[in-house]
Design a protein around this motif. Sequence first.
Motif, PDB file in Angstrom:
ATOM      1  N   LEU A   1      -4.885   5.329   0.999  1.00  0.00           N
ATOM      2  CA  LEU A   1      -3.788   6.118   0.940  1.00  0.00           C
ATOM      3  C   LEU A   1      -4.202   7.162   2.264  1.00  0.00           C
ATOM      4  CD1 LEU A   1      -1.381   7.911  -0.245  1.00  0.00           C
ATOM      5  CD2 LEU A   1      -3.074   9.021  -1.467  1.00  0.00           C
TER       6      LEU A   1
ATOM      7  N   PHE B   1       0.288   3.883   3.037  1.00  0.00           N
ATOM      8  CA  PHE B   1      -1.171   3.098   2.756  1.00  0.00           C
ATOM      9  C   PHE B   1      -1.517   2.308   3.858  1.00  0.00           C
ATOM     10  CE2 PHE B   1       0.342   4.204  -1.506  1.00  0.00           C
ATOM     11  CZ  PHE B   1      -0.805   4.490  -2.225  1.00  0.00           C
TER      12      PHE B   1
ATOM     13  N   VAL C   1      -3.262  -1.030   4.907  1.00  0.00           N
ATOM     14  CA  VAL C   1      -3.647  -2.239   4.210  1.00  0.00           C
ATOM     15  C   VAL C   1      -4.494  -3.145   5.056  1.00  0.00           C
ATOM     16  CG1 VAL C   1      -1.457  -1.906   2.680  1.00  0.00           C
ATOM     17  CG2 VAL C   1      -1.639  -3.690   4.783  1.00  0.00           C
TER      18      VAL C   1
ATOM     19  N   ASN D   1      -7.003  -4.661   3.199  1.00  0.00           N
ATOM     20  CA  ASN D   1      -6.969  -4.890   1.747  1.00  0.00           C
ATOM     21  C   ASN D   1      -6.226  -6.204   1.568  1.00  0.00           C
ATOM     22  OD1 ASN D   1      -5.995  -4.632  -0.792  1.00  0.00           O
ATOM     23  ND2 ASN D   1      -5.398  -2.815  -0.982  1.00  0.00           N
TER      24      ASN D   1
ATOM     25  N   ALA E   1      -3.667  -6.865  -1.353  1.00  0.00           N
ATOM     26  CA  ALA E   1      -2.279  -6.008  -0.999  1.00  0.00           C
ATOM     27  C   ALA E   1      -1.602  -7.000   0.080  1.00  0.00           C
ATOM     28  CB  ALA E   1      -2.625  -4.744  -0.584  1.00  0.00           C
TER      29      ALA E   1
ATOM     30  N   ASP F   1       0.450   0.045   8.321  1.00  0.00           N
ATOM     31  CA  ASP F   1       0.974   0.996   7.525  1.00  0.00           C
ATOM     32  C   ASP F   1       2.156   0.655   6.662  1.00  0.00           C
ATOM     33  OD1 ASP F   1      -1.288   2.735   7.950  1.00  0.00           O
ATOM     34  OD2 ASP F   1      -0.183   3.497   9.704  1.00  0.00           O
TER      35      ASP F   1
ATOM     36  N   SER G   1       1.240  -1.214  -6.483  1.00  0.00           N
ATOM     37  CA  SER G   1       0.130  -0.121  -6.426  1.00  0.00           C
ATOM     38  C   SER G   1      -0.938  -0.557  -7.401  1.00  0.00           C
ATOM     39  CB  SER G   1       1.024   0.888  -7.119  1.00  0.00           C
ATOM     40  OG  SER G   1       1.256   0.583  -8.632  1.00  0.00           O
TER      41      SER G   1
ATOM     42  N   HIS H   1      -2.766  -2.863  -6.562  1.00  0.00           N
ATOM     43  CA  HIS H   1      -3.638  -3.399  -5.319  1.00  0.00           C
ATOM     44  C   HIS H   1      -4.052  -2.185  -4.499  1.00  0.00           C
ATOM     45  CE1 HIS H   1      -2.510  -7.394  -6.736  1.00  0.00           C
ATOM     46  NE2 HIS H   1      -1.314  -7.072  -6.561  1.00  0.00           N
ATOM     47  N   LEU H   2      -3.355  -1.135  -4.771  1.00  0.00           N
ATOM     48  CA  LEU H   2      -3.626   0.124  -3.959  1.00  0.00           C
ATOM     49  C   LEU H   2      -4.565   1.227  -4.376  1.00  0.00           C
ATOM     50  CD1 LEU H   2       0.059   0.457  -2.660  1.00  0.00           C
ATOM     51  CD2 LEU H   2      -1.934  -0.862  -1.323  1.00  0.00           C
TER      52      LEU H   2
ATOM     53  N   THR I   1      -9.522  -2.208  -5.897  1.00  0.00           N
ATOM     54  CA  THR I   1      -8.316  -1.156  -5.283  1.00  0.00           C
ATOM     55  C   THR I   1      -9.145  -0.300  -4.224  1.00  0.00           C
ATOM     56  OG1 THR I   1      -8.515   0.119  -7.209  1.00  0.00           O
ATOM     57  CG2 THR I   1      -6.859  -1.377  -6.998  1.00  0.00           C
TER      58      THR I   1
ATOM     59  N   THR J   1      -8.471   2.696  -3.148  1.00  0.00           N
ATOM     60  CA  THR J   1      -8.308   4.012  -3.545  1.00  0.00           C
ATOM     61  C   THR J   1      -8.375   4.534  -5.044  1.00  0.00           C
ATOM     62  OG1 THR J   1      -6.741   4.454  -1.552  1.00  0.00           O
ATOM     63  CG2 THR J   1      -7.005   6.241  -3.396  1.00  0.00           C
TER      64      THR J   1
END
Length: 554
Positions: free
Chosen positions: A2, A68, A70, A73, A76, A92, A123, A125-126, A454, A456
């Motif tokens: 984030l 976010f 990624v 990630n 994601a 982003d 979310s 995945h975040l 995840t 965050t």
Amino acid sequence: MLTNLYVKDFAIVDNLDIDIDSGMTTITGETGAGKSISIDALGLCLGARAEAGMVRNGADKTEVCATFNVKDNQTAINWLIEQDMYEADQQDYIIRRVISSEGRSRAYINGAPVPAQLLKSFSSHLVNIHGQHAHQLLLKPDYQLDLLDQYASHKHLISQVTMAYQGWHKLTQELKQLEQEKSNRDARLQLLEYQVSELDEFNLQAGEFEQIEEEYKRLSNASTLVSDSQFCYNLLCENDEQNVSSLLQILVNKLNELIRYDANLANVSQILNEASIQIDEAGYELRDYLESIELNPERLNEIDDRMSLAMTLSRKHQVSASELHLEHQRLAEELKIIKQSDEKNEHLQHEVEQAKNLYWDAAKKLSESRAKSAKDISKKISKSIQTLNMAQGKFEVQINASNKMSKHGCDEIEFLICANPGQPLQALNKVASGGELSRISLAIQVLTASKIATPTLIFDEVDVGISGGTAAIVGQMLRKIGESTQVMCVTHLPQVAACGHNQMQVVKQNTKTSTQTTMVKLNQEQRIQELARLLGGDVITSNTIENARELLVC
């Protein structure tokens, strides 16, 4: 992770636009200032249920945006690729949620409208949020099982068990339905076997009834056909005195003589000559027909009997005699299907047994994985709670095998605790005090958080019920996670707040007409002042300042 949170007209937040750094960020503020509002707003942005009451008083709508990055990630990124929303040159992604004052909700990912359910999927995945009431959930067996599975990271095994269970359950329902219909089927089977056997014996072929009906008319009127056909034949060409053929020939001869005087009669002569030929042909046909006709009373009786039986069966089956063949086929097909149902019943029983074996094989692998992880997590949580002022504490995850099949497997999970030496392990809900439960819950959440992919992690006042040296250890535990994962922690404890790599303060401002909450980043000196406030309350002294400075250094 984030990187930015923008909130407008949410609850008592007028406008908030704040960048979020990596590492561990602590969020502090006075009691009632609304420290958890930013977390609630983020939860709304990530797909939580929307309500009209979330809109700030006097505003038309609430808007929350979360940005976010990624880049690192992959899960994601894979999700975005599956949804055909990934852009290779973009790191982003902005999630936006808008709630109207009437309660209507709209959601967007990078400006593209999406259902709220899709936000929840993305979310997951975040962000992973650990709430302040997790210690209450800790007493629930389902939540205990979920925690163990999170730690074990064996989603593929759970998926296999769930699919095997669903397959078994579907087949079981089909078999149950077949067995419920069996009594009706048996009665119908007996009737159909009799009816089809009767129709098989009669064996009326397609179009046969129309044929025998035609033959019956011919045989039953054979005498009339012979006499009248003979009369017609005689009149046409066989009568010695006068017949149509000879009269027509006389006409043709006469006209042929007249043509010598007037050629206009040639056409008439031609027509009559052709007619004469047709009359002769008709005569030959009648002669052959007369030779073919026979009086056959035995055949007539045979056909009469078959027609009578056909009429009887057609009345019995309430169809016309000409449709009896089709009714025979329909009943035979129904009989075949019913017999196949019995075969299907046997086949389904075999499939149910196979599906059950498949389920138990998958459930066994899941149980083995759970047992291995239970042993590991028991040791680690025991060690963790011992550092949280439960020096002699012992924690154990007990797994009890069950013969009951479910989509979650066949294991019954129970968390056991021994808080004091000399006492046996007992269920959490029987022996753990509120403070002990909070510490156990925190230890579990920190431990499972390290296993979740995840990028965050958010801890919303999970340190309720602890203080002093225990709080300092909690802060160090969270800071360690923050070294590899972005952590946001809402806390009221200075020992925890001081462990953050970054700190934000939530401030509530009241006027005669409105209440507003804001959140600001703190620099080093501001952090010392805020920690001093947390240590000493409203009165900040040089001692509390010095204590705050020492905390922050640690």
